[in-house]
Enzyme design. Structure first.
Site, PDB file in Angstrom:
ATOM      1  N   LYS A  83      -7.634  97.297  17.523  1.00  0.00           N
ATOM      2  CA  LYS A  83      -7.105  97.147  16.170  1.00  0.00           C
ATOM      3  C   LYS A  83      -5.903  96.231  16.173  1.00  0.00           C
ATOM      4  O   LYS A  83      -5.238  96.053  17.192  1.00  0.00           O
ATOM      5  CB  LYS A  83      -6.800  98.508  15.542  1.00  0.00           C
ATOM      6  CG  LYS A  83      -5.690  99.287  16.190  1.00  0.00           C
ATOM      7  CD  LYS A  83      -5.443 100.581  15.452  1.00  0.00           C
ATOM      8  CE  LYS A  83      -6.476 101.638  15.744  1.00  0.00           C
ATOM      9  NZ  LYS A  83      -6.625 101.943  17.193  1.00  0.00           N
ATOM     10  N   GLU A  89     -11.969 112.129  24.549  1.00  0.00           N
ATOM     11  CA  GLU A  89     -10.525 112.319  24.779  1.00  0.00           C
ATOM     12  C   GLU A  89      -9.919 113.330  23.799  1.00  0.00           C
ATOM     13  O   GLU A  89     -10.550 113.682  22.793  1.00  0.00           O
ATOM     14  CB  GLU A  89      -9.785 110.984  24.680  1.00  0.00           C
ATOM     15  CG  GLU A  89      -9.905 110.329  23.325  1.00  0.00           C
ATOM     16  CD  GLU A  89      -8.687 109.508  22.913  1.00  0.00           C
ATOM     17  OE1 GLU A  89      -7.542 109.937  23.146  1.00  0.00           O
ATOM     18  OE2 GLU A  89      -8.901 108.451  22.313  1.00  0.00           O
ATOM     19  N   ASP A  94      -3.974 102.461  29.260  1.00  0.00           N
ATOM     20  CA  ASP A  94      -5.444 102.504  29.108  1.00  0.00           C
ATOM     21  C   ASP A  94      -6.096 101.308  29.809  1.00  0.00           C
ATOM     22  O   ASP A  94      -7.188 101.433  30.372  1.00  0.00           O
ATOM     23  CB  ASP A  94      -5.846 102.452  27.629  1.00  0.00           C
ATOM     24  CG  ASP A  94      -5.444 103.696  26.845  1.00  0.00           C
ATOM     25  OD1 ASP A  94      -4.931 104.658  27.450  1.00  0.00           O
ATOM     26  OD2 ASP A  94      -5.638 103.685  25.614  1.00  0.00           O
TER      27      ASP A  94
HETATM   28  N1  PSU Z   1      -5.993 104.423  18.915  1.00  0.00           N
HETATM   29  C1  PSU Z   1      -6.578 105.148  17.929  1.00  0.00           C
HETATM   30  N2  PSU Z   1      -6.505 106.491  17.972  1.00  0.00           N
HETATM   31  C2  PSU Z   1      -5.884 107.145  18.990  1.00  0.00           C
HETATM   32  C3  PSU Z   1      -5.288 106.363  20.026  1.00  0.00           C
HETATM   33  C4  PSU Z   1      -5.369 105.027  19.958  1.00  0.00           C
HETATM   34  O1  PSU Z   1      -7.142 104.577  17.000  1.00  0.00           O
HETATM   35  O2  PSU Z   1      -5.847 108.382  18.977  1.00  0.00           O
HETATM   36  C5  PSU Z   1      -4.652 107.091  21.183  1.00  0.00           C
HETATM   37  C6  PSU Z   1      -5.622 107.140  22.375  1.00  0.00           C
HETATM   38  O3  PSU Z   1      -5.470 108.376  23.021  1.00  0.00           O
HETATM   39  C7  PSU Z   1      -5.111 106.030  23.269  1.00  0.00           C
HETATM   40  C8  PSU Z   1      -3.636 106.143  23.024  1.00  0.00           C
HETATM   41  O4  PSU Z   1      -5.436 106.181  24.616  1.00  0.00           O
HETATM   42  O5  PSU Z   1      -3.511 106.388  21.646  1.00  0.00           O
HETATM   43  C9  PSU Z   1      -2.895 104.900  23.426  1.00  0.00           C
HETATM   44  O6  PSU Z   1      -1.535 105.173  23.409  1.00  0.00           O
HETATM   45  P1  PSU Z   1      -0.501 104.103  24.002  1.00  0.00           P
HETATM   46  O7  PSU Z   1      -0.597 102.937  23.077  1.00  0.00           O
HETATM   47  O8  PSU Z   1       0.823 104.813  23.955  1.00  0.00           O
HETATM   48  O9  PSU Z   1      -0.940 103.810  25.393  1.00  0.00           O
END
Ligand code: PSU
Ligand code: MN
Length: 316
Positions: free
Chosen positions: A164, A29, A147
């Site tokens: 996490k 990604e 996701d």
């Molecule tokens: N967690 C990480 N590093 C990241 C992300 C999540 O440790 O870079 C990024 C990933 O691209 C994940 C996104 O898909 O954050 C999730 O964002 P949201 O919580 O807004 O869906």
């Protein structure tokens, strides 16, 4: 390779050739580059991750949107460009893709958007650091990362370091169960917690080898079940942070986020950056260590599932 290529999709020649001949390919990604880590270590890490995938015998395909084109496989210069842009890049989830494509813009793809583009290209294995999930204050915010639904929609195995504790880990597992996504602990019976090796939450399945994970993918494919697989790989011991310490840091970061009224797509990037600051960069070293490890495991799974009896392509 899919029979019909989407007209907005550009698959790099090396990736296309590998997919055509049934070689192992690993999707990567790009939001982790732009929004997940600071420059220049983000771009350096992306390059190391690609090299790790290659060393394990697979072809890396970093995914992003450039000038409105869905790109599968980026050049070193394109990765550098996204790394430099950082948080100025558009963070693209499923809902953002039509806008960025229509406007011919650049965007970094989250796990959700990367998953759906990988599936369009016919890639079955995807490595990242951490996925989004159900946020801790979901009762108030209804913040559940896209996701999770995308994992349920696409036949792609996502290799990550677990969930996490900026997220509600238990609720994230419940939601994945509802959506029919199997969660496999890689050489562990408990879901890893990203910065630490054990979240304390048991998973139903453990896979001890890449071949075992490939066999689960194979069965899923043969059963005709739409949807992916989440593989949780514990952070290597030498990079793991003390879980009590990191939980304290995460609580402080969450407190600051609430106080500042940060919500929506800005929440996860804010928390990651705040944790890096609060740990004096130690969380960044941990993050890089685990991403590289996940890339190696994902490549091993991709190699297993593209060869021998587990070869998905051999099944009619
Ligand atoms: N967690 C990480 N590093 C990241 C992300 C999540 O440790 O870079 C990024 C990933 O691209 C994940 C996104 O898909 O954050 C999730 O964002 P949201 O919580 O807004 O869906
Ligand atoms: Mn969200």
């Amino acid at each position: 390779m899919p029979d019909k290529i989407n007209r907005h999709l550009d698959i790099a020649p090396e990736v296309a050739a590998a997919l055509r001949s049934g070689e192992a390919v690993v999707a990567l990604e790009s939001t982790i580059i732009s929004h997940g880590m600071p420059y220049p270590r983000n771009a350096e890490t992306a390059a190391t991750v690609e090299a790790t995938v290659r060393a394990a015998g697979a072809i890396p395909a970093t995914i992003a949107v450039l000038h409105g084109r869905l790109k599968v496989g980026l050049s070193a210069a394109e990765i550098q460009h996204l790394g430099r842009q950082g948080q100025a890049a558009i963070k693209c989830s499923r809902r953002d893709l039509p806008l960025v494509v229509a406007r011919g813009q650049d965007g970094a793809t989250t796990v959700a958007a990367t998953l759906l583009i990988a599936a369009m290209a016919g890639i079955r294995v995807f490595a990242t650091g951490g996925i989004g999930g159900v946020h801790r204050d979901v009762e108030e915010t209804l913040d559940i990362s896209a996701d999770l639904d995308e994992l349920a929609r696409n036949n792609v195995a996502v290799v990550c370091a677990g969930v996490k504790s900026i997220l509600d880990i238990g609720r994230t597992l419940e939601y994945l169960e509802t959506r029919g996504v199997a969660v496999v602990g890689y050489q562990t019976g408990n879901l890893p917690a990203f910065y630490s090796r054990d979240s304390g939450f048991a998973v139903e399945y453990r896979g001890d080898t890449a071949a075992e994970v490939a066999a689960i993918m194979q069965a899923q494919h043969e059963l005709g079940l739409t949807g992916g697989l989440l593989v949780g790989v514990p952070i290597p011991e030498e990079y793991a942070l003390d879980s009590a310490e990191i939980d304290g840091v995460i609580n402080d970061a969450l407190g600051e986020m609430r106080q500042r009224g940060i919500t929506g797509k800005a929440a996860t990037p804010f928390l990651l950056a705040s944790i890096v600051e609060r740990t004096g960069g130690r969380s960044l070293d941990a993050n890089i260590g685990l991403v590289i490890n996940n890339a190696r495991v994902a490549a091993e799974i991709a190699v297993e599932s593209s060869s021998g009896i587990c070869g998905i392509r051999h099944i009619p």
